[in-house]
Enzyme design. Structure first.
Site, mmCIF file in Angstrom:
data_model
loop_
_atom_site.group_PDB
_atom_site.id
_atom_site.type_symbol
_atom_site.label_atom_id
_atom_site.label_comp_id
_atom_site.label_asym_id
_atom_site.label_seq_id
_atom_site.Cartn_x
_atom_site.Cartn_y
_atom_site.Cartn_z
ATOM 1 N N CYS A 148 -20.288 -0.586 30.794
ATOM 2 C CA CYS A 148 -20.524 -0.568 29.624
ATOM 3 C C CYS A 148 -19.120 -0.916 28.671
ATOM 4 O O CYS A 148 -18.176 -0.720 29.096
ATOM 5 C CB CYS A 148 -20.829 0.888 29.060
ATOM 6 S SG CYS A 148 -21.042 0.983 27.121
ATOM 7 N N CYS A 152 -16.462 2.730 26.266
ATOM 8 C CA CYS A 152 -15.231 3.256 26.380
ATOM 9 C C CYS A 152 -14.694 2.510 27.679
ATOM 10 O O CYS A 152 -15.059 2.109 28.643
ATOM 11 C CB CYS A 152 -15.473 4.472 27.046
ATOM 12 S SG CYS A 152 -16.321 5.583 25.832
ATOM 13 N N CYS A 197 -4.424 0.864 11.733
ATOM 14 C CA CYS A 197 -5.302 1.016 12.946
ATOM 15 C C CYS A 197 -4.873 0.020 14.172
ATOM 16 O O CYS A 197 -5.515 -0.273 14.827
ATOM 17 C CB CYS A 197 -6.758 0.562 12.647
ATOM 18 S SG CYS A 197 -7.082 -0.980 11.641
ATOM 19 N N GLU A 225 -10.392 -3.196 -3.269
ATOM 20 C CA GLU A 225 -11.164 -3.726 -1.967
ATOM 21 C C GLU A 225 -11.898 -4.977 -2.138
ATOM 22 O O GLU A 225 -12.084 -5.181 -3.395
ATOM 23 C CB GLU A 225 -12.197 -2.409 -1.724
ATOM 24 C CG GLU A 225 -13.288 -2.736 -0.798
ATOM 25 C CD GLU A 225 -12.987 -3.162 0.387
ATOM 26 O OE1 GLU A 225 -12.154 -2.330 1.218
ATOM 27 O OE2 GLU A 225 -13.748 -4.051 1.046
ATOM 28 N N ASP A 285 -4.400 0.827 3.615
ATOM 29 C CA ASP A 285 -5.047 1.133 4.749
ATOM 30 C C ASP A 285 -5.755 -0.383 5.284
ATOM 31 O O ASP A 285 -6.962 -0.430 5.029
ATOM 32 C CB ASP A 285 -6.260 2.098 4.640
ATOM 33 C CG ASP A 285 -6.940 2.553 5.541
ATOM 34 O OD1 ASP A 285 -6.695 1.990 6.791
ATOM 35 O OD2 ASP A 285 -8.106 3.195 5.609
ATOM 36 N N CYS A 321 -19.085 9.913 32.185
ATOM 37 C CA CYS A 321 -20.250 8.694 31.993
ATOM 38 C C CYS A 321 -20.416 8.171 33.196
ATOM 39 O O CYS A 321 -19.729 7.372 33.616
ATOM 40 C CB CYS A 321 -20.287 8.030 30.832
ATOM 41 S SG CYS A 321 -21.299 6.675 30.517
ATOM 42 N N CYS A 380 -25.183 8.868 25.761
ATOM 43 C CA CYS A 380 -23.787 8.437 25.597
ATOM 44 C C CYS A 380 -23.019 9.640 25.331
ATOM 45 O O CYS A 380 -23.363 10.380 24.416
ATOM 46 C CB CYS A 380 -23.644 7.274 24.475
ATOM 47 S SG CYS A 380 -22.352 6.872 23.948
ATOM 48 N N TYR A 432 -7.150 -1.654 -0.054
ATOM 49 C CA TYR A 432 -8.054 -1.930 0.976
ATOM 50 C C TYR A 432 -8.867 -0.510 1.062
ATOM 51 O O TYR A 432 -8.927 0.326 2.159
ATOM 52 C CB TYR A 432 -7.314 -1.779 2.272
ATOM 53 C CG TYR A 432 -6.173 -2.914 2.315
ATOM 54 C CD1 TYR A 432 -6.658 -4.082 2.456
ATOM 55 C CD2 TYR A 432 -4.919 -2.682 1.943
ATOM 56 C CE1 TYR A 432 -5.500 -5.081 2.887
ATOM 57 C CE2 TYR A 432 -3.787 -3.729 1.934
ATOM 58 C CZ TYR A 432 -4.387 -4.825 2.487
ATOM 59 O OH TYR A 432 -3.311 -5.894 2.488
ATOM 60 N N GLN A 438 -16.319 5.804 7.590
ATOM 61 C CA GLN A 438 -15.634 6.116 8.661
ATOM 62 C C GLN A 438 -16.514 6.743 9.904
ATOM 63 O O GLN A 438 -17.319 7.439 9.631
ATOM 64 C CB GLN A 438 -14.731 7.326 8.427
ATOM 65 C CG GLN A 438 -13.322 6.395 7.399
ATOM 66 C CD GLN A 438 -12.705 5.727 7.979
ATOM 67 O OE1 GLN A 438 -12.597 5.666 9.220
ATOM 68 N NE2 GLN A 438 -11.604 5.089 7.492
HETATM 69 N N1 SAH Z 1 -9.399 3.078 3.273
HETATM 70 C C1 SAH Z 1 -10.844 3.064 3.597
HETATM 71 C C2 SAH Z 1 -11.201 1.520 4.422
HETATM 72 C C3 SAH Z 1 -10.297 0.975 5.425
HETATM 73 S S1 SAH Z 1 -10.761 -0.041 6.334
HETATM 74 C C4 SAH Z 1 -11.501 4.034 4.287
HETATM 75 O O1 SAH Z 1 -10.407 4.722 4.789
HETATM 76 O O2 SAH Z 1 -12.629 4.137 4.574
HETATM 77 C C5 SAH Z 1 -10.019 -1.898 5.362
HETATM 78 C C6 SAH Z 1 -10.736 -2.235 4.414
HETATM 79 O O3 SAH Z 1 -9.967 -3.201 3.865
HETATM 80 C C7 SAH Z 1 -12.124 -2.686 4.635
HETATM 81 O O4 SAH Z 1 -13.014 -2.170 3.812
HETATM 82 C C8 SAH Z 1 -12.007 -4.125 4.127
HETATM 83 O O5 SAH Z 1 -13.256 -4.754 3.458
HETATM 84 C C9 SAH Z 1 -10.937 -4.012 3.302
HETATM 85 N N2 SAH Z 1 -10.158 -5.630 3.043
HETATM 86 C C10 SAH Z 1 -9.900 -6.527 4.159
HETATM 87 N N3 SAH Z 1 -9.078 -7.541 3.704
HETATM 88 C C11 SAH Z 1 -8.783 -7.087 2.413
HETATM 89 C C12 SAH Z 1 -7.949 -7.562 1.360
HETATM 90 N N4 SAH Z 1 -7.407 -8.790 1.450
HETATM 91 N N5 SAH Z 1 -7.707 -7.129 0.196
HETATM 92 C C13 SAH Z 1 -8.448 -5.708 -0.105
HETATM 93 N N6 SAH Z 1 -9.337 -5.301 0.728
HETATM 94 C C14 SAH Z 1 -9.403 -5.707 2.026
#
Ligand code: SAH
Length: 457
Positions: free
Chosen positions: A79, A82, A412, A336, A385, A73, A163, A315, A286
């Site tokens: 930018c 990346c 992550c 969530e 997650d 790129c 991009c 989450y 995602q």
């Molecule tokens: N597992 C899902 C999203 C993961 S991203 C997937 O794979 O698509 C992390 C998520 O945690 C987000 O949706 C965010 O809104 C949520 N989150 C953040 N803090 C939180 C909390 N204290 N309790 C529950 N969810 C929460």
């Protein structure tokens, strides 16, 4: 030697920082250098000197790293998208894999010799992987319309014509929108005086269905000549949904509350594995569906479901992992904090005829401890997650008390993963397996999945 501003030094780069900058040492003093990379020998000029570390500008690459490549790129250096495109992809993967290992050893204090650590899974073709992009719209000095990411640490837009990490169809969409805005002299939002109409453009593509969505975010309720824009956009292959989002607030938040579909459907459809998703302009989804599937499949194999298990997915977002697991488990509970995401999760369960998934709105660290205390809820498998900041200790304490057979941590950020697993290790849990996955090639992000079990299991 005391290092001061404007000193010129020769250093070797042996690490990469959070923003993709090269990191090297001079007599034990750490320097951060933009656009330098692992393996480079560079001459730098110190711009800012703190007590133990400083920031320096790259003056000259004396010996380029054997891993240095010419980015595909042409705006890669400017930018903010990346930040390690100048590093060979194989080396990017090595860097990410090592980062996960280092965090677990250094922060989590784990001895990984007994842990099954699989090599990182990268992308076969690490380009055109993003299914979503949202770009600010602005004007350059000559008064032409520009769209692109902000330059690093600024609010100045680096115009993007092509991009290499987004869907290829975007170049065509951006061109149509740019021409439309210029031809009809539609005003562009100016964030300083909060005047003008067009703020952002958002596009999304369903990778398995080819359905395309375009949403223009405006500081108003009406887009002049919107029919002319629609006329051009529907020529794009796969166009399914065109909408306006209204954001009249003086804020950095991209999307406002209201949305109006001006052509086609209110949402697009995409699949991850066999699970179908309806994605509207404001839904979370995602962004790299190919690698997301790899992560979910890893999480599923770590969960080792036989069909009679109770699973908690904390989450859970729009219920992606929950629905993936529900196909193999007796019952799945998702938790969530964002209510809209839970409404999407319930709808996604419905359109897939999944009846064994139940969702709760609230903070994981409040819902799970309460349900455990009041209703003695049970789990064979718990999946988390969390966002980058990781889990609260109160949640980890509840998980320890619930004694699930398997605890699957999707992360992550390897630093908070290592911290949380270290906390679990002090309470009798150990890591069994770790798998890093590259979801965001050419950036410093890395995702990983870990399986944690009680020592006796
Ligand atoms: N597992 C899902 C999203 C993961 S991203 C997937 O794979 O698509 C992390 C998520 O945690 C987000 O949706 C965010 O809104 C949520 N989150 C953040 N803090 C939180 C909390 N204290 N309790 C529950 N969810 C929460």
């Amino acid at each position: 030697m005391d290092i001061k501003k404007n000193d010129e030094l020769i250093i070797e780069i042996n690490d990469i920082g959070q923003q993709g900058e090269g990191i090297g040492k001079h007599d034990g003093y750490t320097l951060f250098v933009n656009n330098a990379t692992v393996g480079d020998k560079v001459r730098v000029k110190v711009m800012k000197a703190k007590k133990n570390y400083g920031y320096a500008r790259l003056v000259e690459v004396i010996e380029p790293s054997p891993f240095r490549v010419e980015p595909i790129c042409k705006i890669a250096n400017k930018c903010g998208g990346c930040n390690i495109m100048h590093l060979d992809y194989k080396q990017q993967l090595k860097y990410k894999h090592d980062k996960v290992i280092n965090c677990l050893e250094r922060i989590g204090k784990f001895d990984l010799s007994k842990v099954e650590v699989s090599p990182i899974i990268g992308m076969e073709k690490p380009y055109y992987y993003r299914n979503k992009v949202q770009l600010p719209v602005g004007k350059n000095k000559e008064g032409h319309i520009v769209m692109g990411f902000y330059a690093r640490r600024t609010h100045s837009i680096i115009n993007m014509e092509e991009c290499y990490i987004q869907s290829e169809v975007n170049s065509q969409i951006f061109e149509i929108v740019r021409r439309f805005l210029e031809k009809y002299k539609v005003s562009i939002y100016d964030e300083i005086n909060h005047k003008g109409l067009v703020r952002h453009i958002m596009t999304r593509v369903g990778f398995t269905t080819g359905q395309v969505m375009v949403c223009l975010v405006i500081n108003g309720k009406k887009l002049p000549h919107e029919d002319k824009l629609v006329e051009e956009l529907i020529k794009v292959d796969g166009m399914t949904s065109i909408s306006l989002n209204f954001n009249l607030e003086n804020t950095n938040v991209i999307m406002g509350e209201g949305v109006r579909t001006i052509w086609g459907e209110d949402f697009i459809i995409d699949y991850i594995g066999d699970v179908k998703y309806q994605i509207s302009p404001k839904s979370f989804y995602q962004v790299n569906p190919i690698q997301t599937k790899v992560i979910y499949e890893t999480a599923l194999s770590y969960a080792d479901l036989k069909g009679d298990e109770t699973v908690w997915d904390l989450y859970c977002g729009i219920g992606t992992i929950s629905l993936f697991m529900a196909q193999k488990a007796k019952k799945v509970y998702g938790v969530e904090i964002v209510e809209d995401a839970i409404l999407d999760a319930r709808r996604n369960a419905r359109i897939n005829d999944i009846n064994n998934a139940e969702f709760y709105v609230g903070a994981a660290e409040e819902i799970l401890p309460r349900k455990y205390k009041e209703d003695s809820v049970y789990a064979d498998v718990i999946v988390v997650d969390p966002p980058r900041k990781g889990c609260e200790e109160s949640l980890l304490d509840t998980i320890v008390s619930m004694e699930p057979k398997r605890f699957v941590y999707v992360s992550c950020d390897p630093a908070t993963l290592a911290r949380d697993l270290g906390y679990m290790a002090e309470r009798g849990y150990e890591i069994k397996k770790v798998q890093a996955v590259d979801q965001f090639p050419h950036t410093t992000h890395v995702e990983c999945v870990a399986l944690i079990q009680r020592e006796s299991i």
